[in-house]
Write a protein that holds these residues in place. Structure first.
Motif, PDB file in Angstrom:
ATOM      1  N   ASN A  95       0.852  -1.196   0.000  1.00 46.31           N
ATOM      2  CA  ASN A  95       0.000   0.000   0.000  1.00 46.31           C
ATOM      3  C   ASN A  95       0.879   1.233   0.000  1.00 46.31           C
ATOM      4  OD1 ASN A  95      -1.008   2.188   2.072  1.00 46.31           O
ATOM      5  ND2 ASN A  95      -2.884   1.307   1.214  1.00 46.31           N
ATOM      6  N   ALA A  96       0.459   2.275  -0.727  1.00 44.15           N
ATOM      7  CA  ALA A  96       1.254   3.497  -0.739  1.00 44.15           C
ATOM      8  C   ALA A  96       0.371   4.706  -1.001  1.00 44.15           C
ATOM      9  CB  ALA A  96       2.342   3.409  -1.802  1.00 44.15           C
ATOM     10  N   ARG A  97       0.702   5.782  -0.312  1.00 45.48           N
ATOM     11  CA  ARG A  97       0.066   7.079  -0.564  1.00 45.48           C
ATOM     12  C   ARG A  97       1.008   7.836  -1.496  1.00 45.48           C
ATOM     13  NH1 ARG A  97      -4.772   9.086   0.189  1.00 45.48           N
ATOM     14  NH2 ARG A  97      -4.044  11.003   1.176  1.00 45.48           N
ATOM     15  N   ILE A  98       0.549   8.059  -2.721  1.00 34.61           N
ATOM     16  CA  ILE A  98       1.414   8.610  -3.765  1.00 34.61           C
ATOM     17  C   ILE A  98       0.837   9.908  -4.292  1.00 34.61           C
ATOM     18  CG2 ILE A  98       2.349   8.196  -6.067  1.00 34.61           C
ATOM     19  CD1 ILE A  98       2.407   5.218  -5.384  1.00 34.61           C
ATOM     20  N   THR A  99       1.696  10.912  -4.355  1.00 30.65           N
ATOM     21  CA  THR A  99       1.325  12.194  -4.942  1.00 30.65           C
ATOM     22  C   THR A  99       1.774  12.217  -6.395  1.00 30.65           C
ATOM     23  OG1 THR A  99       1.492  13.308  -2.806  1.00 30.65           O
ATOM     24  CG2 THR A  99       1.561  14.686  -4.783  1.00 30.65           C
ATOM     25  N   LEU A 100       0.839  12.502  -7.266  1.00 33.33           N
ATOM     26  CA  LEU A 100       1.141  12.554  -8.692  1.00 33.33           C
ATOM     27  C   LEU A 100       1.678  13.931  -9.076  1.00 33.33           C
ATOM     28  CD1 LEU A 100      -2.013  10.706 -10.076  1.00 33.33           C
ATOM     29  CD2 LEU A 100       0.114   9.757  -9.172  1.00 33.33           C
ATOM     30  N   PRO A 101       2.217  14.112 -10.278  1.00 37.30           N
ATOM     31  CA  PRO A 101       2.680  15.436 -10.714  1.00 37.30           C
ATOM     32  C   PRO A 101       1.564  16.485 -10.705  1.00 37.30           C
ATOM     33  CG  PRO A 101       3.606  13.730 -12.099  1.00 37.30           C
ATOM     34  CD  PRO A 101       2.619  13.046 -11.210  1.00 37.30           C
ATOM     35  N   THR A 102       0.314  16.057 -10.702  1.00 40.71           N
ATOM     36  CA  THR A 102      -0.822  16.989 -10.593  1.00 40.71           C
ATOM     37  C   THR A 102      -1.023  17.505  -9.171  1.00 40.71           C
ATOM     38  OG1 THR A 102      -2.283  15.117 -10.202  1.00 40.71           O
ATOM     39  CG2 THR A 102      -2.063  15.874 -12.488  1.00 40.71           C
ATOM     40  N   MET A 103      -0.206  16.999  -8.245  1.00 39.82           N
ATOM     41  CA  MET A 103      -0.275  17.359  -6.826  1.00 39.82           C
ATOM     42  C   MET A 103      -1.513  16.776  -6.146  1.00 39.82           C
ATOM     43  SD  MET A 103       2.470  18.875  -6.077  1.00 39.82           S
ATOM     44  CE  MET A 103       3.399  18.058  -7.340  1.00 39.82           C
ATOM     45  N   ILE A 104      -2.119  15.791  -6.755  1.00 43.58           N
ATOM     46  CA  ILE A 104      -3.211  15.065  -6.123  1.00 43.58           C
ATOM     47  C   ILE A 104      -2.654  13.768  -5.552  1.00 43.58           C
ATOM     48  CG2 ILE A 104      -5.455  13.951  -6.485  1.00 43.58           C
ATOM     49  CD1 ILE A 104      -5.913  15.905  -8.798  1.00 43.58           C
ATOM     50  N   THR A 105      -3.081  13.437  -4.340  1.00 40.66           N
ATOM     51  CA  THR A 105      -2.583  12.244  -3.653  1.00 40.66           C
ATOM     52  C   THR A 105      -3.643  11.146  -3.646  1.00 40.66           C
ATOM     53  OG1 THR A 105      -1.170  13.590  -2.238  1.00 40.66           O
ATOM     54  CG2 THR A 105      -1.648  11.347  -1.493  1.00 40.66           C
ATOM     55  N   TYR A 106      -3.208   9.965  -4.017  1.00 42.57           N
ATOM     56  CA  TYR A 106      -4.096   8.810  -4.038  1.00 42.57           C
ATOM     57  C   TYR A 106      -3.480   7.680  -3.215  1.00 42.57           C
ATOM     58  CZ  TYR A 106      -6.278  11.021  -8.125  1.00 42.57           C
ATOM     59  OH  TYR A 106      -6.916  11.892  -8.972  1.00 42.57           O
ATOM     60  N   THR A 107      -4.335   6.762  -2.814  1.00 45.27           N
ATOM     61  CA  THR A 107      -3.875   5.535  -2.176  1.00 45.27           C
ATOM     62  C   THR A 107      -3.901   4.410  -3.206  1.00 45.27           C
ATOM     63  OG1 THR A 107      -4.687   6.177   0.001  1.00 45.27           O
ATOM     64  CG2 THR A 107      -4.314   3.831  -0.380  1.00 45.27           C
ATOM     65  N   TYR A 108      -2.778   3.739  -3.342  1.00 45.62           N
ATOM     66  CA  TYR A 108      -2.661   2.650  -4.299  1.00 45.62           C
ATOM     67  C   TYR A 108      -2.419   1.334  -3.567  1.00 45.62           C
ATOM     68  CZ  TYR A 108      -2.243   6.152  -7.949  1.00 45.62           C
ATOM     69  OH  TYR A 108      -2.488   7.194  -8.805  1.00 45.62           O
ATOM     70  N   TRP A 109      -2.884   0.259  -4.182  1.00 48.33           N
ATOM     71  CA  TRP A 109      -2.704  -1.094  -3.658  1.00 48.33           C
ATOM     72  C   TRP A 109      -2.064  -1.989  -4.718  1.00 48.33           C
ATOM     73  CZ3 TRP A 109      -3.846  -2.555   1.289  1.00 48.33           C
ATOM     74  CH2 TRP A 109      -4.652  -1.692   2.044  1.00 48.33           C
ATOM     75  N   GLY A 110      -1.227  -2.883  -4.274  1.00 49.64           N
ATOM     76  CA  GLY A 110      -0.738  -3.933  -5.149  1.00 49.64           C
ATOM     77  C   GLY A 110      -1.767  -5.052  -5.237  1.00 49.64           C
ATOM     78  N   HIS A 111      -1.463  -6.043  -6.090  1.00 47.41           N
ATOM     79  CA  HIS A 111      -2.394  -7.156  -6.282  1.00 47.41           C
ATOM     80  C   HIS A 111      -2.226  -8.251  -5.238  1.00 47.41           C
ATOM     81  CE1 HIS A 111      -2.640  -5.449 -10.459  1.00 47.41           C
ATOM     82  NE2 HIS A 111      -3.898  -5.559 -10.129  1.00 47.41           N
ATOM     83  N   GLY A 112      -1.165  -8.187  -4.495  1.00 49.88           N
ATOM     84  CA  GLY A 112      -0.982  -9.150  -3.416  1.00 49.88           C
ATOM     85  C   GLY A 112      -0.027 -10.269  -3.769  1.00 49.88           C
ATOM     86  N   THR A 113       0.625 -10.794  -2.743  1.00 53.49           N
ATOM     87  CA  THR A 113       1.500 -11.948  -2.894  1.00 53.49           C
ATOM     88  C   THR A 113       1.204 -12.916  -1.742  1.00 53.49           C
ATOM     89  OG1 THR A 113       3.802 -12.680  -3.176  1.00 53.49           O
ATOM     90  CG2 THR A 113       3.431 -10.879  -1.623  1.00 53.49           C
ATOM     91  N   LEU A 114       1.076 -14.195  -2.075  1.00 46.95           N
ATOM     92  CA  LEU A 114       0.669 -15.193  -1.093  1.00 46.95           C
ATOM     93  C   LEU A 114       1.858 -15.692  -0.282  1.00 46.95           C
ATOM     94  CD1 LEU A 114      -1.509 -17.073   0.104  1.00 46.95           C
ATOM     95  CD2 LEU A 114      -0.983 -18.677  -1.760  1.00 46.95           C
ATOM     96  N   VAL A 115       1.682 -15.656   1.024  1.00 47.40           N
ATOM     97  CA  VAL A 115       2.654 -16.235   1.954  1.00 47.40           C
ATOM     98  C   VAL A 115       1.971 -17.396   2.675  1.00 47.40           C
ATOM     99  CG1 VAL A 115       4.011 -15.867   4.045  1.00 47.40           C
ATOM    100  CG2 VAL A 115       3.923 -14.095   2.267  1.00 47.40           C
ATOM    101  N   THR A 116       2.560 -18.565   2.565  1.00 53.89           N
ATOM    102  CA  THR A 116       2.020 -19.750   3.218  1.00 53.89           C
ATOM    103  C   THR A 116       3.065 -20.302   4.173  1.00 53.89           C
ATOM    104  OG1 THR A 116       0.694 -20.296   1.266  1.00 53.89           O
ATOM    105  CG2 THR A 116       1.002 -22.034   2.904  1.00 53.89           C
ATOM    106  N   VAL A 117       2.703 -20.402   5.435  1.00 56.93           N
ATOM    107  CA  VAL A 117       3.609 -20.944   6.460  1.00 56.93           C
ATOM    108  C   VAL A 117       3.058 -22.301   6.887  1.00 56.93           C
ATOM    109  CG1 VAL A 117       4.771 -20.557   8.649  1.00 56.93           C
ATOM    110  CG2 VAL A 117       4.104 -18.603   7.212  1.00 56.93           C
ATOM    111  N   SER A 118       3.768 -23.338   6.513  1.00 59.52           N
ATOM    112  CA  SER A 118       3.279 -24.684   6.773  1.00 59.52           C
ATOM    113  C   SER A 118       4.428 -25.674   6.735  1.00 59.52           C
ATOM    114  CB  SER A 118       2.227 -25.080   5.737  1.00 59.52           C
ATOM    115  OG  SER A 118       1.821 -26.425   5.911  1.00 59.52           O
ATOM    116  N   SER A 119       4.299 -26.706   7.549  1.00 62.96           N
ATOM    117  CA  SER A 119       5.305 -27.771   7.521  1.00 62.96           C
ATOM    118  C   SER A 119       4.853 -28.899   6.587  1.00 62.96           C
ATOM    119  CB  SER A 119       5.548 -28.299   8.930  1.00 62.96           C
ATOM    120  OG  SER A 119       4.328 -28.715   9.520  1.00 62.96           O
TER     121      SER A 119
END
Length: 119
Positions: A95-119
């Motif tokens: 997740n990131a709060r990013i300011t564009l060259p237009t000086m408007i700030t948006y919140t962006y999300w990635g698509h995700g990465t799976l973490v599996t902890v298992s034996s």
């Protein structure tokens, strides 16, 4: 603007993983960056955040085991995860709060990465 995560996978309990996330596109500045996770059947929750001046905040469940860091030259944020437990299994989102060259700030999300902890 895109956020792309990498570094997820399968790891045994007690093991370590390092997640990476890089922002790309037309960016003026990046403010707070962070990691969230969503386990099956649960709501998305905050894992850790880091501000532009490197102030960090962690969820109580990961404090002392996870470390968030960032590289401003690469527009990247990282999550070093140690002493992983099965309950850390989730899809991890950047997740990131990013300011564009237009000086408007948006919140962006990635698509995700799976973490599996298992034996």
């Amino acid at each position: 603007v895109q956020l792309v995560e990498s570094g997820g996978g399968l790891v045994q309990p007690g093991g370590s993983l390092r997640l990476s996330c890089a922002a790309s596109g037309s960016i003026f500045s990046i403010n707070t960056m962070g990691w969230y996770r969503q386990a099956p059947g649960k709501q998305r929750e905050l894992v850790a955040t880091i501000t532009s001046i490197n102030n960090t905040n962690y969820a109580g469940s990961v404090k002392g085991r996870f470390t968030i860091s960032r590289d401003t030259t690469k527009n990247a944020v990282y999550l070093q995860m140690n002493s992983l437990m099965p309950e850390d299994t989730a899809v991890y989102f950047c997740n990131a709060r990013i300011t564009l060259p237009t000086m408007i700030t948006y919140t962006y999300w990635g698509h995700g990465t799976l973490v599996t902890v298992s034996s």
